[in-house]
Enzyme design. Structure first.
Site, PDB file in Angstrom:
ATOM      1  N   GLY A 143       0.831  -1.207   0.000  1.00  0.00           N
ATOM      2  CA  GLY A 143       0.000   0.000   0.000  1.00  0.00           C
ATOM      3  C   GLY A 143       0.861   1.250   0.000  1.00  0.00           C
ATOM      4  O   GLY A 143       0.571   2.225  -0.691  1.00  0.00           O
TER       5      GLY A 143
ATOM      6  N   TRP B  61       2.362   1.593  -3.414  1.00  0.00           N
ATOM      7  CA  TRP B  61       1.349   2.049  -4.371  1.00  0.00           C
ATOM      8  C   TRP B  61       1.363   3.581  -4.448  1.00  0.00           C
ATOM      9  O   TRP B  61       1.196   4.160  -5.513  1.00  0.00           O
ATOM     10  CB  TRP B  61      -0.038   1.570  -3.923  1.00  0.00           C
ATOM     11  CG  TRP B  61      -1.144   2.073  -4.796  1.00  0.00           C
ATOM     12  CD1 TRP B  61      -1.653   1.479  -5.916  1.00  0.00           C
ATOM     13  CD2 TRP B  61      -1.903   3.284  -4.639  1.00  0.00           C
ATOM     14  NE1 TRP B  61      -2.659   2.229  -6.460  1.00  0.00           N
ATOM     15  CE2 TRP B  61      -2.833   3.351  -5.697  1.00  0.00           C
ATOM     16  CE3 TRP B  61      -1.871   4.329  -3.717  1.00  0.00           C
ATOM     17  CZ2 TRP B  61      -3.726   4.403  -5.856  1.00  0.00           C
ATOM     18  CZ3 TRP B  61      -2.763   5.376  -3.870  1.00  0.00           C
ATOM     19  CH2 TRP B  61      -3.674   5.404  -4.919  1.00  0.00           C
ATOM     20  N   HIS B  62       1.603   4.211  -3.277  1.00  0.00           N
ATOM     21  CA  HIS B  62       1.577   5.664  -3.243  1.00  0.00           C
ATOM     22  C   HIS B  62       2.736   6.279  -4.027  1.00  0.00           C
ATOM     23  O   HIS B  62       2.578   7.302  -4.664  1.00  0.00           O
ATOM     24  CB  HIS B  62       1.621   6.167  -1.803  1.00  0.00           C
ATOM     25  CG  HIS B  62       0.286   6.096  -1.140  1.00  0.00           C
ATOM     26  ND1 HIS B  62      -0.142   4.973  -0.485  1.00  0.00           N
ATOM     27  CD2 HIS B  62      -0.734   6.989  -1.052  1.00  0.00           C
ATOM     28  CE1 HIS B  62      -1.363   5.182  -0.023  1.00  0.00           C
ATOM     29  NE2 HIS B  62      -1.747   6.389  -0.355  1.00  0.00           N
ATOM     30  N   GLY B  63       3.879   5.675  -3.924  1.00  0.00           N
ATOM     31  CA  GLY B  63       5.000   6.270  -4.638  1.00  0.00           C
ATOM     32  C   GLY B  63       6.206   5.377  -4.572  1.00  0.00           C
ATOM     33  O   GLY B  63       6.351   4.545  -3.672  1.00  0.00           O
TER      34      GLY B  63
ATOM     35  N   PHE C 221       0.489  10.072  -7.722  1.00  0.00           N
ATOM     36  CA  PHE C 221       0.470   8.632  -7.440  1.00  0.00           C
ATOM     37  C   PHE C 221      -0.242   7.884  -8.550  1.00  0.00           C
ATOM     38  O   PHE C 221      -0.578   6.772  -8.471  1.00  0.00           O
ATOM     39  CB  PHE C 221      -0.204   8.353  -6.093  1.00  0.00           C
ATOM     40  CG  PHE C 221       0.413   9.156  -4.975  1.00  0.00           C
ATOM     41  CD1 PHE C 221       1.786   9.355  -4.924  1.00  0.00           C
ATOM     42  CD2 PHE C 221      -0.372   9.722  -3.991  1.00  0.00           C
ATOM     43  CE1 PHE C 221       2.360  10.098  -3.911  1.00  0.00           C
ATOM     44  CE2 PHE C 221       0.190  10.462  -2.967  1.00  0.00           C
ATOM     45  CZ  PHE C 221       1.555  10.659  -2.927  1.00  0.00           C
TER      46      PHE C 221
END
Lengths: 484, 362
Positions: free
Chosen positions: A328, A331-333, A484
């Site tokens: 997770g 996923w953001h960066g 993102f």
């Protein structure tokens, strides 16, 4: 074209008008909305439309091949190998695109750094790849469709137009909410005339979202940017900077989601609630039920549960939690600060799972005697634990996050990084937001403003208008989650 | 999450337009109330970009240009001490009612000054005399400072500049739109004032004096005691200052900016307003550090304009003001003492001879 841009202010009324005219002709409306969505996305960079088309084409075909006609009849064992192969094709296509555009640079840099630490000087090919806006969002959305069809939970969409619109629906294309096919696709198949009161409530959501972005988030951004740009901010300044960022990221992202939901609602579509008063969370599980709900439920349904969830013993549950949160974070960066952010949230969830039963027993008398104070104390404590995660999220490096954290703990001076005027503006904005959210929480009604008496509502709208005028930042700052 | 999709029909916003309309009505009452207050005192002034330009625009639109209007960069803004000029005007019976204001803005080159002049000429009330403070900085660079100029545009200006500069200018449409809102709504126009006053109140800073309102410049008030004798400017500092502008060792003055000065003169002449070009004094140390030929080129360009348009051009030396290091707050700007001396000289040599015949006319 961003929601807070002038061009969107011209684009939206035009789209609403044509959608209204075509409200009873589903195919015409969908064709128009698809064109509008591609135009909306293409206004950033038309070249990246090809990625959306690839994703749409692959998942449409895979979905049709995976379609199981009778959902009441279990899928026979012999069908699974073929189905797995088709699912793998879809996963590979989507994840390769996402991985290449989003993570290539990160992995190459990390690999080069690692090789250098063990004595090899490697010249790995560095490509200056531009991240296509929204790729993480629409990739996850199409993946959820294919996975649901694979498990036989959903019939494949036969109409390519409907499916293409499901992938590219402009209100939620670039920053969510990440919708599920079972919720959005049926809405695409039918005529959705919009009653006037529904239109008003959509318009209200757009206004509220814009207020959160233009008035609160962009003012908080000025304060946060000043602090995080300083070489070594003082402790109190760092704390104010982190508070400002906590306010910024919430209002920026939830503001975007509100505008997305409001826009969709004005056209007769219902998108999911993405934020439910997250800073009223009392523990990490509660927080993830309130923050970026569409992503957290996606991670729960398509990662945590398939990994085994909490059904394979305690140790495996913790491993699954950590894996889910680290992914997770990624996923953001593509960056180590995001990995640490994920690890931190994973640890919070694990600790909560370990200590929650004991803590609940110990705290029961307190909760019974002082329910409000106890609740407030828990909210206060968990908000500060969340702030630590925002420090990791916003910092340029882990070193910066650590030095700011140390400053907060040891040095209670203000330094020169925080402007009084910016602090006052953010303070006024935050106070208004907190008042409304307390009312939303107490009344258990997200539409508390809409349900308040007429004079109160009118005064709130006036306050909103004056807030826009006096405190609005009209620089058209980009939404944080676009990266993102 | 079954509850994540809130039902569209769950809210009951049937009375939303009534509340919205009531809010609009309250807003209109506030807007109307503001029109009973002298709005000039509500315009926030801040010498930093872009607020100084907003102040110039709103003053021009609210009160119109002053009778004696100074235009140019911060050099002319700091060179004139308006209370001294007001005293001198008050001493002359036929000039005592004349107003004076300084619209000089930090960093304004000729294209920005042209935008100010265009806005000035659009107002119903016109100045009796425009004094354009010039220095090499007016001709600096070829590119237009569209971000600054756009503060002064109306839709027509935007369209005109867009046809010249294309996309570079087109992107300023939202700013022009906001300007138009500010023109219509006083609440919007003075929107920065409450925050400005509140922050000054809490930080116990004085409210800035405003040369557009006929007051001393903010620097004159804030840095009243500062001059180059007590706070000397070093050659290194001057070189660092100039370094910012130099291109290949040259101070890049362009014909494009000269054209902008020409446009200002044309605008004034077509409106029948006398205009004067006035060399703004700078400290000797700055002149010594200009690349060779810079000052000569500046004088040649300005004199050419002066002759071609029959517009007077006054050199600093001609005014008879005795300026020393004590007169300058730093190399580019006069301090209070210098500004008082210079203002008296400008009044005697430039303003009085031009306005006296007008004021004493029939």
């Amino acid at each position: 074209m961003s929601f807070n841009s002038f061009s969107y202010a011209l684009f939206l009324p035009l789209v609403l008008l044509v959608t209204h005219v075509l409200r009873r002709r589903v195919a015409g409306r969908n064709a128009f909305l698809l064109t509008a969505s591609y135009f909306f996305y293409g206004s950033w960079d038309w070249r990246f439309l090809s990625l959306i088309w690839i994703s749409t084409g692959v998942d449409y075909i895979c979905g049709r091949l995976l379609d199981w006609k009778d959902m009441d009849v279990p899928i026979p064992d012999e069908a699974w190998p073929r189905r797995k192969a088709i699912l793998l094709i879809s996963l590979l296509c989507n994840l390769v695109l996402l991985g290449f555009f989003k993570y290539y640079g990160f992995f190459v840099e990390s690999a080069a750094a690692f090789l250098e630490t063990i004595g090899f000087r490697a010249h790995l090919p560095a490509l200056n790849i531009v991240l296509p806006v929204g790729i993480s969002f629409y990739t996850f959305q199409t993946l959820s469709y294919t996975i649901d069809v694979y498990y036989g939970k959903l019939r494949a969409e036969r109409n390519l137009l409907n499916f293409a619109l499901f992938v590219a629906f402009f209100p939620q294309l670039v920053a969510g909410p990440i919708e599920r096919a079972r919720d959005l696709l049926p809405q695409m198949r039918m005529a959705r005339p919009v009653a006037l009161e529904v239109f008003y409530s959509g318009f209200y959501l757009i206004g509220w979202g814009l207020f959160k972005k233009v008035v609160i988030a962009d003012n908080a951004a000025i304060l946060a940017n000043d602090v995080f740009a300083a070489s070594s901010p003082a402790g109190l300044a760092s704390l104010i900077g982190v508070y400002a960022f906590a306010l910024q990221i919430y209002c920026d992202f939830s503001g975007y989601s509100d505008i997305a939901r409001g826009t969709a609602r004005c056209m007769g579509f219902d998108l999911m609630l993405n934020f439910n008063l997250p800073y009223f969370a009392v523990n990490p599980s509660d927080f993830w039920r309130r923050w970026h709900i569409s992503l957290s439920t996606w991670l729960r349904d398509y990662l945590y549960i398939p990994l085994g969830g909490n059904r394979r013993g305690i140790r495996r549950t913790y491993i699954n939690l950590m894996l889910t949160m680290v992914l997770g974070g990624l996923w953001h960066g593509a960056g180590w600060t995001f990995v640490c952010w994920g690890i931190y949230h994973g640890l919070l969830l694990c600790f909560h799972r370990v200590f929650q039963p004991g803590m609940a027993r110990l705290a029961a008398p307190l909760e019974k005697s002082f329910p409000i104070s106890w609740f407030a104390a828990r909210v206060f404590l968990f908000f500060h634990l969340t702030c630590i995660s925002w420090l990791l999220f916003r910092a340029e490096s882990i070193g910066q996050a650590w030095s700011m954290f140390r400053a907060v703990m040891t040095d209670w001076t203000l330094g020169g990084q925080v402007g009084l005027s910016a602090m006052m503006q953010v303070g006024v904005c935050a106070a208004g937001l907190v008042c409304i959210q307390i009312a939303q929480h107490v009344k258990k009604d997200m539409d508390v403003v809409l349900h308040s008496p007429l004079p109160v509502r009118a005064l709130l709208y006036l306050a909103g208008m004056l807030g826009f005028i006096f405190l609005g930042e009209y620089g058209g700052q980009s939404f944080i989650y676009f990266q993102f | 999450m079954a509850d994540s999709h809130s039902s569209i029909s769950s809210s009951d916003p049937k009375s939303l337009p009534r509340a919205f309309l009531l809010a609009l009505l309250l807003f209109l009452m506030l807007e109307t109330g503001l029109r009973f207050v002298d709005p000039r005192h509500l315009i926030p002034y801040n010498e930093n970009f872009p607020f100084e330009h907003y102040a110039v625009r709103y003053y021009l639109e609210t009160a119109g240009p002053a009778d004696i209007s100074f235009i140019g960069s911060s050099r002319i803004r700091e060179a004139v001490h308006l209370p001294t000029l007001a005293d001198l005007l008050a001493g002359e019976e036929d000039l005592s009612r004349m107003s004076c204001a300084n619209y000089g803005c930090s960093g304004a080159s000729a294209d920005v000054v042209e935008a100010v002049a265009r806005l000035m000429m659009r107002q119903e009330k016109k100045p009796a005399l425009i004094i354009y403070g010039v220095s090499p900085k007016q001709y600096l660079g070829r590119e237009s400072n569209l971000d600054v100029c756009s503060v002064y545009w109306n839709f027509g200006d935007w369209y005109r500049v867009r046809s010249l500069h294309g996309e570079k200018a087109a992107k300023y449409f939202p700013d022009v739109f906001r300007t138009a809102i500010g023109r219509a709504s006083l609440v919007f126009r003075y929107r920065k004032r409450p925050g400005d006053l509140a922050s000054r109140l809490f930080s116990k800073k004085q409210v800035l004096t405003c040369p557009i309102r006929g007051e001393p410049s903010a620097w004159h008030t804030k840095l009243a005691g500062r001059n180059m004798r007590t706070t000397p400017t070093t050659p290194d500092k001057v070189r660092e200052h100039l370094e910012y502008y130099l291109v290949d060792g040259e101070y890049p003055m362009s014909e494009e900016k000269l054209k902008c000065v020409q446009n200002v003169i044309d605008l004034c002449q077509s409106n029948g307003i006398p205009v004067v070009l006035l060399e703004v004094p700078v400290a000797d140390i700055l002149l010594e550090h200009y690349p060779p030929g810079t000052q000569e080129k500046f004088l040649e360009m300005t004199q050419r304009l002066s002759v071609q348009n029959n517009v007077p051009f006054f050199r600093s030396a001609e005014l008879g003001a005795v300026l020393s290091d004590e007169s300058f707050s730093e190399e580019s700007h006069l301090g209070v003492k210098g500004a008082v001396v210079y203002t008296k000289a400008v009044y005697q040599t430039v303003i009085r001879p031009r306005l006296k015949p007008v004021a004493s006319g029939p």
